[in-house]
Motif scaffolding. Structure first.
Motif, PDB file in Angstrom:
ATOM      1  N   VAL A 103      48.813   1.859  19.189  1.00 31.11           N
ATOM      2  CA  VAL A 103      47.389   1.553  19.076  1.00 31.11           C
ATOM      3  C   VAL A 103      46.700   2.645  18.276  1.00 31.11           C
ATOM      4  O   VAL A 103      46.827   3.828  18.560  1.00 31.11           O
ATOM      5  CB  VAL A 103      46.734   1.445  20.465  1.00 31.11           C
ATOM      6  N   VAL A 104      45.970   2.241  17.259  1.00 29.51           N
ATOM      7  CA  VAL A 104      45.262   3.173  16.394  1.00 29.51           C
ATOM      8  C   VAL A 104      43.809   2.740  16.294  1.00 29.51           C
ATOM      9  O   VAL A 104      43.510   1.547  16.232  1.00 29.51           O
ATOM     10  CB  VAL A 104      45.888   3.217  14.974  1.00 29.51           C
ATOM     11  N   ALA A 105      42.888   3.688  16.281  1.00 28.54           N
ATOM     12  CA  ALA A 105      41.461   3.366  16.210  1.00 28.54           C
ATOM     13  C   ALA A 105      41.144   2.554  14.963  1.00 28.54           C
ATOM     14  O   ALA A 105      41.784   2.695  13.925  1.00 28.54           O
ATOM     15  CB  ALA A 105      40.644   4.653  16.229  1.00 28.54           C
ATOM     16  N   ASP A 106      40.108   1.723  15.060  1.00 25.01           N
ATOM     17  CA  ASP A 106      39.765   0.826  13.962  1.00 25.01           C
ATOM     18  C   ASP A 106      39.256   1.544  12.716  1.00 25.01           C
ATOM     19  O   ASP A 106      39.151   0.944  11.654  1.00 25.01           O
ATOM     20  CB  ASP A 106      38.694  -0.174  14.432  1.00 25.01           C
ATOM     21  N   ASP A 107      38.867   2.821  12.862  1.00 24.18           N
ATOM     22  CA  ASP A 107      38.357   3.528  11.689  1.00 24.18           C
ATOM     23  C   ASP A 107      39.424   4.421  11.065  1.00 24.18           C
ATOM     24  O   ASP A 107      39.116   5.327  10.308  1.00 24.18           O
ATOM     25  CB  ASP A 107      37.125   4.358  12.057  1.00 24.18           C
ATOM     26  N   LYS A 108      40.699   4.165  11.376  1.00 27.71           N
ATOM     27  CA  LYS A 108      41.782   4.996  10.854  1.00 27.71           C
ATOM     28  C   LYS A 108      42.517   4.335   9.698  1.00 27.71           C
ATOM     29  O   LYS A 108      43.608   4.745   9.321  1.00 27.71           O
ATOM     30  CB  LYS A 108      42.787   5.326  11.973  1.00 27.71           C
ATOM     31  N   ASN A 109      41.963   3.285   9.131  1.00 26.08           N
ATOM     32  CA  ASN A 109      42.567   2.655   7.965  1.00 26.08           C
ATOM     33  C   ASN A 109      42.220   3.459   6.720  1.00 26.08           C
ATOM     34  O   ASN A 109      41.096   3.436   6.235  1.00 26.08           O
ATOM     35  CB  ASN A 109      42.063   1.218   7.796  1.00 26.08           C
ATOM     36  N   GLY A 110      43.203   4.182   6.200  1.00 24.23           N
ATOM     37  CA  GLY A 110      42.979   4.948   4.986  1.00 24.23           C
ATOM     38  C   GLY A 110      42.215   6.236   5.222  1.00 24.23           C
ATOM     39  O   GLY A 110      41.930   6.638   6.349  1.00 24.23           O
ATOM     40  N   ALA A 111      41.869   6.893   4.118  1.00 23.45           N
ATOM     41  CA  ALA A 111      41.094   8.137   4.153  1.00 23.45           C
ATOM     42  C   ALA A 111      40.536   8.383   2.760  1.00 23.45           C
ATOM     43  O   ALA A 111      40.897   7.706   1.788  1.00 23.45           O
ATOM     44  CB  ALA A 111      41.960   9.316   4.607  1.00 23.45           C
ATOM     45  N   GLY A 112      39.660   9.367   2.660  1.00 27.51           N
ATOM     46  CA  GLY A 112      39.086   9.706   1.365  1.00 27.51           C
ATOM     47  C   GLY A 112      40.121  10.340   0.438  1.00 27.51           C
ATOM     48  O   GLY A 112      41.116  10.904   0.891  1.00 27.51           O
ATOM     49  N   VAL A 113      39.873  10.234  -0.852  1.00 29.91           N
ATOM     50  CA  VAL A 113      40.785  10.778  -1.860  1.00 29.91           C
ATOM     51  C   VAL A 113      40.056  11.844  -2.679  1.00 29.91           C
ATOM     52  O   VAL A 113      39.076  11.541  -3.361  1.00 29.91           O
ATOM     53  CB  VAL A 113      41.301   9.675  -2.807  1.00 29.91           C
ATOM     54  N   ARG A 114      40.534  13.074  -2.584  1.00 30.78           N
ATOM     55  CA  ARG A 114      39.996  14.175  -3.387  1.00 30.78           C
ATOM     56  C   ARG A 114      41.092  14.638  -4.343  1.00 30.78           C
ATOM     57  O   ARG A 114      41.934  15.463  -3.997  1.00 30.78           O
ATOM     58  CB  ARG A 114      39.546  15.337  -2.504  1.00 30.78           C
ATOM     59  N   PRO A 115      41.110  14.117  -5.567  1.00 40.54           N
ATOM     60  CA  PRO A 115      42.159  14.498  -6.516  1.00 40.54           C
ATOM     61  C   PRO A 115      42.038  15.970  -6.916  1.00 40.54           C
ATOM     62  O   PRO A 115      40.929  16.534  -6.961  1.00 40.54           O
ATOM     63  CB  PRO A 115      41.890  13.594  -7.729  1.00 40.54           C
ATOM     64  N   ALA A 116      43.167  16.568  -7.203  1.00 32.05           N
ATOM     65  CA  ALA A 116      43.216  17.908  -7.768  1.00 32.05           C
ATOM     66  C   ALA A 116      43.977  17.845  -9.083  1.00 32.05           C
ATOM     67  O   ALA A 116      44.806  16.953  -9.287  1.00 32.05           O
ATOM     68  CB  ALA A 116      43.898  18.886  -6.802  1.00 32.05           C
ATOM     69  N   MET A 117      43.709  18.771  -9.978  1.00 30.18           N
ATOM     70  CA  MET A 117      44.418  18.795 -11.263  1.00 30.18           C
ATOM     71  C   MET A 117      44.253  20.173 -11.909  1.00 30.18           C
ATOM     72  O   MET A 117      43.303  20.904 -11.648  1.00 30.18           O
ATOM     73  CB  MET A 117      43.859  17.711 -12.194  1.00 30.18           C
ATOM     74  N   TRP A 118      45.234  20.509 -12.745  1.00 28.84           N
ATOM     75  CA  TRP A 118      45.146  21.733 -13.552  1.00 28.84           C
ATOM     76  C   TRP A 118      44.608  21.352 -14.920  1.00 28.84           C
ATOM     77  O   TRP A 118      45.135  20.444 -15.585  1.00 28.84           O
ATOM     78  CB  TRP A 118      46.526  22.360 -13.695  1.00 28.84           C
ATOM     79  N   ILE A 119      43.542  22.021 -15.340  1.00 32.22           N
ATOM     80  CA  ILE A 119      42.908  21.720 -16.624  1.00 32.22           C
ATOM     81  C   ILE A 119      42.814  22.987 -17.485  1.00 32.22           C
ATOM     82  O   ILE A 119      43.002  24.095 -16.989  1.00 32.22           O
ATOM     83  CB  ILE A 119      41.491  21.120 -16.438  1.00 32.22           C
ATOM     84  N   GLN A 120      42.518  22.785 -18.754  1.00 34.78           N
ATOM     85  CA  GLN A 120      42.298  23.923 -19.639  1.00 34.78           C
ATOM     86  C   GLN A 120      41.114  24.729 -19.156  1.00 34.78           C
ATOM     87  O   GLN A 120      40.062  24.187 -18.839  1.00 34.78           O
ATOM     88  CB  GLN A 120      42.035  23.447 -21.075  1.00 34.78           C
ATOM     89  N   ARG A 121      41.343  26.015 -19.113  1.00 27.79           N
ATOM     90  CA  ARG A 121      40.295  26.888 -18.598  1.00 27.79           C
ATOM     91  C   ARG A 121      39.267  27.211 -19.674  1.00 27.79           C
ATOM     92  O   ARG A 121      38.140  27.537 -19.407  1.00 27.79           O
ATOM     93  CB  ARG A 121      40.968  28.189 -18.105  1.00 27.79           C
TER      94      ARG A 121
END
Length: 230
Positions: free
Chosen positions: A212-230
């Motif tokens: 049993v899992v709570a109804d608000d546990k479908n998925g989560a937020g996505v915070r992408p990370a990346m290496w870019i030119q400085r």
């Protein structure tokens, strides 16, 4: 009048020099920049590390709300649908050609779960990725600094995935790439900046297994990370 004109001219010259200097300034930890567009507005990123001519950035908000994997099945970061979405759909639809040329392809190490020892999977070659729990702890020592809001797009997606649950538009959970107790779950940073475990797929898929899992546990937020030119 001539003296006043010279003073104004000098002041404008100084401003121009300062502006040019600012444009040529390399990114430093703590800086923010706007890069990419989610369709409604530009995306803000914060610099959390630098290495030579590269800067590691992470989105200030969760850019969307996603399942870690479209099916509730045993996966790693390498085989997840979330990784594919970030490096294909999101990458191509969010950044223009000039911005894409500034994003490095990086070897991403996928460490095991620090407590259970569950295998993190093979290393991957990614333009965009999620932080591991180790990186979250390294770059955000204080839990309060880990909290992140949902973008309007992410909030709408969260409500679609969780019609019977309450999803705050303020601080909310976001994925890491570190597995939980097994490949059927992964670790998130919750709304208080602490770690929690969520299922990879729809919570409803777990009911057939007697979980049993709570109804608000479908998925989560996505915070992408990346290496870019400085």
């Amino acid at each position: 009048m001539k003296k006043y004109t010279k003073i104004v001219a000098l002041f404008l010259a100084v401003l121009m020099v300062l502006s040019l200097s600012a444009c040529g300034k390399k990114l430093s930890v703590g800086d923010s920049l706007q890069m990419g567009n989610d369709g409604d507005t530009g995306i803000w990123w914060e610099v959390i590390a630098v290495d030579g001519d590269r800067a590691l950035v992470i989105s200030r908000e969760s850019v969307d709300w996603k399942l870690f994997n479209e099916q509730y099945e045993n996966v790693t970061w390498e085989t997840s649908t979330l990784r594919n979405w970030l490096n294909d759909t999101f990458y191509n639809s969010t950044f223009n050609s000039e911005e894409r040329s500034k994003i490095f392809t990086t070897t991403v190490e996928n460490p095991d779960n620090p407590d259970s020892g569950v295998d993190g999977g093979n290393n991957t070659e990614d333009r965009l990725f999620l932080l591991s729990v180790y990186e979250v702890e390294e770059y955000y020592e204080r839990e309060a600094f880990r909290e992140a809001w949902l973008s309007s797009k992410a909030h709408s997606s969260a409500q679609e995935y969780n019609p019977d649950g309450y999803i705050s538009g303020l601080s909310s959970s976001w994925w890491t790439r570190t597995p939980g107790d097994g490949g059927l779950s992964f670790i998130c940073v919750d709304s208080h900046g602490e770690f929690e475990t969520r299922p990879t797929g729809l919570a409803s898929d777990l009911y057939t297994s007697g979980i049993v899992v709570a109804d608000d546990k479908n998925g989560a937020g996505v915070r992408p990370a990346m290496w870019i030119q400085r």
